[in-house]
Write an enzyme that holds these catalytic residues in place. Structure first.
Site, short mmCIF file in Angstrom:
data_model
loop_
_atom_site.label_atom_id
_atom_site.label_comp_id
_atom_site.label_asym_id
_atom_site.label_seq_id
_atom_site.Cartn_x
_atom_site.Cartn_y
_atom_site.Cartn_z
N ASP A 1 54.15 25.33 64.16
CA ASP A 1 53.50 25.04 65.44
C ASP A 1 54.56 24.85 66.52
O ASP A 1 55.38 23.93 66.44
CB ASP A 1 52.65 23.77 65.30
CG ASP A 1 51.71 23.56 66.48
OD1 ASP A 1 51.99 24.11 67.56
OD2 ASP A 1 50.72 22.83 66.32
N HIS B 1 49.93 26.75 65.56
CA HIS B 1 49.04 25.80 66.23
C HIS B 1 47.57 26.03 65.90
O HIS B 1 46.81 25.08 65.79
CB HIS B 1 49.25 25.92 67.75
CG HIS B 1 48.66 24.80 68.53
ND1 HIS B 1 49.11 23.49 68.41
CD2 HIS B 1 47.67 24.76 69.46
CE1 HIS B 1 48.42 22.72 69.22
NE2 HIS B 1 47.54 23.46 69.87
N SER C 1 45.04 19.01 69.01
CA SER C 1 46.04 19.22 70.04
C SER C 1 45.97 18.08 71.05
O SER C 1 46.17 16.93 70.68
CB SER C 1 45.85 20.60 70.68
OG SER C 1 46.98 20.97 71.42
#
Length: 724
Positions: free
Chosen positions: A660, A695, A575
């Site tokens: 995501d 995610h 991320s």
């Protein structure tokens, strides 16, 4: 931060995919990566000419995009094919350390003890409760269970399943819970009659981010998000009411998200409006669900605070006298205006004053004591305060590198506080401390199957100098008998954003690296909260480059001290940590053997220029607003996608997921496509996409473990430690 699942199979190439693949593909021993078509799009702003050849990969439903994603997945499968048996062996090895039949330590709330359990072969836990026994409401092991939610049942009709919490009504009859079936954080709100199992979905709540019951047992407040997934509305639902749900409050400022919670004593509901640098809260008596929510303090840019109501008082954690916060205690006086004025806040008695070297992270309030979580010198301590007066008591820990955090508390009149503890060598542990004495009781250490012996491993804490002379800590762990005098394979992990500390934590899967002679290290770089609030502020906005140069300093320091060398150094982040991976690889492609970038935020400028995307506008306070020329310049200096240049890049594994909603799949897809056009090395560049998750990757525990095994197989192959 935290991809591979059992759904994954070799994707067969049909006529749709074939045009993207060059002739050499058919050679199984030498797969050729797909080549994405260049479709130039001018994305110039502020006179800085930028042409984006791969902007078109954002069109998820375009057949050409789907074909390219399938081709990338097939290429990754072909690359992994020779290591399939070794990857399976890693998975079985890591699976063998998991206690497949497991249960959580029960916690009492009112008349019931709550827990979860998971059985052999199950992917997900079953949440349940059992009635407390006797006048002291003790745990009765023979009491009959009441099932709250069986996630395995939910998974039978869903490829992905995740919950965003559960809330039981005050009379213990009803359960509210949210289910995400895609990984995109769209939670469908359910209300279940616990006794009958009857389950009802609230049709008006496809985006329920949080929820809390009022004291009347029929009013449920919940928060909804918009298409950009900004939590912006508070709604009130009444069971049995004829009319529609009522919109109670809407947050108009795009920099803010709403948060909803309830005090431990059940008396007060709290609604927060939270931005990256400002917070304000409203409170409502739980027994007055239709009353007006009362502001705590007038909103002021830069003022951050958190509230912990207890009885008719509230603890206020506030940054009005310094970035590391202070803790004050104030009465909740009746009225309709703000609970506190700035003058009243200034005069409020302090439980803890602001200190430059200690960050107050959170507080819990019980009937007789308050417990405060404090970070000092990169380590966490817990401090217990008697609310009727008296000296506070500290709970300190002996290891150099560890993580300790207050757990969710369930009983206001509890005599003990629960917290979680682990370290690089200590498995996750559940403790309780007596509020009156500080005496500790260890309730559970997460078992590691196969005879784990912590004495075989050692952890260290090092400090290196950053580019500007700032001292940056590194935590390491390794197996003692595998530690050689010279350099050896090393995995360096980093994150460094949002003020989130990267505390040293145990992972049984990591033993598969340590037992093969790999050193694991964490760079506690600026931008995270590892050394307090200022550590975060010194790694955001115009100072974001400190995050990247700190990480490079950590890597170079480990090389200089002989722990490893560039040909043995692998780095990993996800991320915002994936942004870190891209930025440091552009800065020093010569320093790393391989890079694992999970759901990487690498297309920084294009993403931050698109206000329609989730998170964009609220992130202006974290990264800057590229519509402003000076702030654009900050991002232009490090944006990984925009700073790719001809160079010999290390091997790359970019992992992403199709659903995501936080870092869209196309960021990694575009980055990989562009990297292949400028990379002068022959190192593999892989794009590994999970087609059913979001995610956080796969939701099932074994599916998630398969993803870890796949990631480790890539690393071990690069170190030369993976046999075909």
């Amino acid at each position: 931060m935290h991809l591979q699942s059992s759904w994954r199979k070799v994707i067969r190439l049909g006529a749709l995919v074939a045009p993207l693949i060059v002739a050499g593909w058919a050679q199984a021993d030498a797969p050729t990566p797909p080549v994405a078509a260049k479709k130039p799009k001018d994305v110039t702003v502020h006179g800085d000419r930028r042409i984006d050849d791969y902007f078109w990969l954002r069109e998820k439903d375009d057949p050409a995009v789907q074909a390219h994603l399938q081709a990338e997945a097939a290429y990754a499968e072909a690359w992994y094919k020779p290591y399939e048996a070794a990857t399976d062996k890693l998975f079985e090895e890591m699976k063998g350390r998991i206690q497949q039949r497991d249960t959580a330590v029960p916690q009492r709330r009112g008349k019931y003890w709550y827990s979860w359990r998971i059985d052999v072969g199950q992917q997900y836990p079953v949440f349940y409760r059992s009635a407390a026994a006797g006048p002291e409401r003790k745990l009765d092991p023979q009491a009959q269970e009441q099932i709250l939610v069986d996630m395995n049942e939910l998974a039978k009709t869903r490829k992905f399943v995740n919950l965003n919490g559960m809330a039981v009504s005050p009379d213990d009859r009803l359960l509210a819970y949210g289910v995400d079936a895609t990984g995109a954080r769209d939670f469908e709100l359910h209300i279940r009659d616990i006794a009958t199992g009857e389950d009802r979905v609230l049709a008006s709540t496809p985006h329920a981010d949080a929820y809390a019951w009022a004291a009347d047992n029929r009013t449920l407040f919940y928060i909804r998000h918009n298409d950009a997934r900004r939590s912006h509305q508070l709604w009130r639902h009444q069971i049995g009411a004829a009319g529609p749900d009522v919109l109670v409050h809407e947050e108009p400022d795009e920099l803010f998200n709403l948060a909803l919670t309830k005090s431990l004593d059940g008396r007060t509901l709290m609604l927060g409006s939270i931005a990256k640098d400002t917070q304000d809260w409203r409170v409502l008596p739980a027994d007055q669900p239709e009353a007006a929510w009362r502001p705590v303090l007038p909103r002021r840019t830069g003022l951050e605070y958190g509230i912990t109501p207890f009885g008719r008082e509230v603890l206020l954690r506030v940054n009005d006298r310094g970035v590391n916060f202070r803790l004050v205690r104030v009465a909740m006086k009746p009225g309709t205006g703000p609970l506190l004025t700035p003058a009243a806040l200034k005069a409020a008695p302090e439980l803890m004053a602001h200190r430059d070297n200690a960050m107050i992270e959170q507080a819990a309030a019980f009937k007789t004591h308050a417990v405060v979580q404090v970070r000092e010198g990169g380590s966490v301590k817990l401090r217990i305060f008697p609310l009727k007066g008296g000296a506070p008591r500290d709970i300190a820990f002996q290891e150099l590198a560890y993580g300790a955090v207050l757990a969710e508390q369930r009983e206001f009149d509890a005599p003990r506080v629960r917290f979680a503890y682990n370290s690089l060598t200590t498995p996750p542990s559940v403790y309780e401390a007596e509020l009156a004495t500080g005496k500790l009781e260890l309730l559970k250490v997460q078992p590691v199957q196969g005879g784990y012996d912590a004495s075989l491993y050692a952890s260290e804490r090092l400090w290196v100098n950053g580019a500007d002379g700032t001292r940056v800590p590194i935590s390491l762990v390794y197996r003692k008998d595998k530690r050689r005098p010279g350099p050896q394979p090393l995995l360096l992990y980093g994150y460094g954003s949002y003020g989130f500390p990267t505390d040293p934590r145990f992972a049984s899967s990591r033993l598969s690296l340590l037992d093969r002679g790999v050193i694991f290290a964490i760079g506690h770089i600026r931008g995270g909260g590892d050394l307090g609030r200022q550590w975060y502020l010194d790694g955001k906005l115009g100072k974001k480059m400190n995050t990247f140069t700190d990480f490079v300093a950590c890597a170079q320091g480990l090389v200089d001290r002989g722990y490893t060398q560039p040909s043995q150094l692998v780095i990993q982040g996800g991320s915002a940590g994936g942004l870190l991976m891209g930025a440091v690889t552009n800065l020093r492609p010569d320093l790393f053997k391989a890079v694992v970038a999970q759901v990487p935020f690498v297309d920084v400028i294009n993403t931050m220029l698109d206000a329609s995307l989730p998170l964009t506008t609220e992130e202006y306070i974290e990264w800057g607003n590229p519509n402003k020329a000076d702030e654009y310049a900050w991002m232009r200096a490090y944006s990984p996608y925009d700073n790719l240049k001809p160079a010999a890049y290390p091997a790359l594994l970019a992992k992403t997921a199709i659903n995501d909603s936080q870092v869209p799949y196309w960021e990694a897809a575009k980055y990989v496509a562009k990297l292949r056009t400028v990379n002068t090395s022959k190192n593999p560049v892989l794009f590994d996409i999970n087609m059913t998750a979001g995610h956080g990757g796969a939701s099932g525990r074994f599916d998630a473990l398969r993803e870890t095994a796949r990631t480790y197989a890539f690393m071990l192959q690069q170190w030369g430690l993976l046999s075909e």
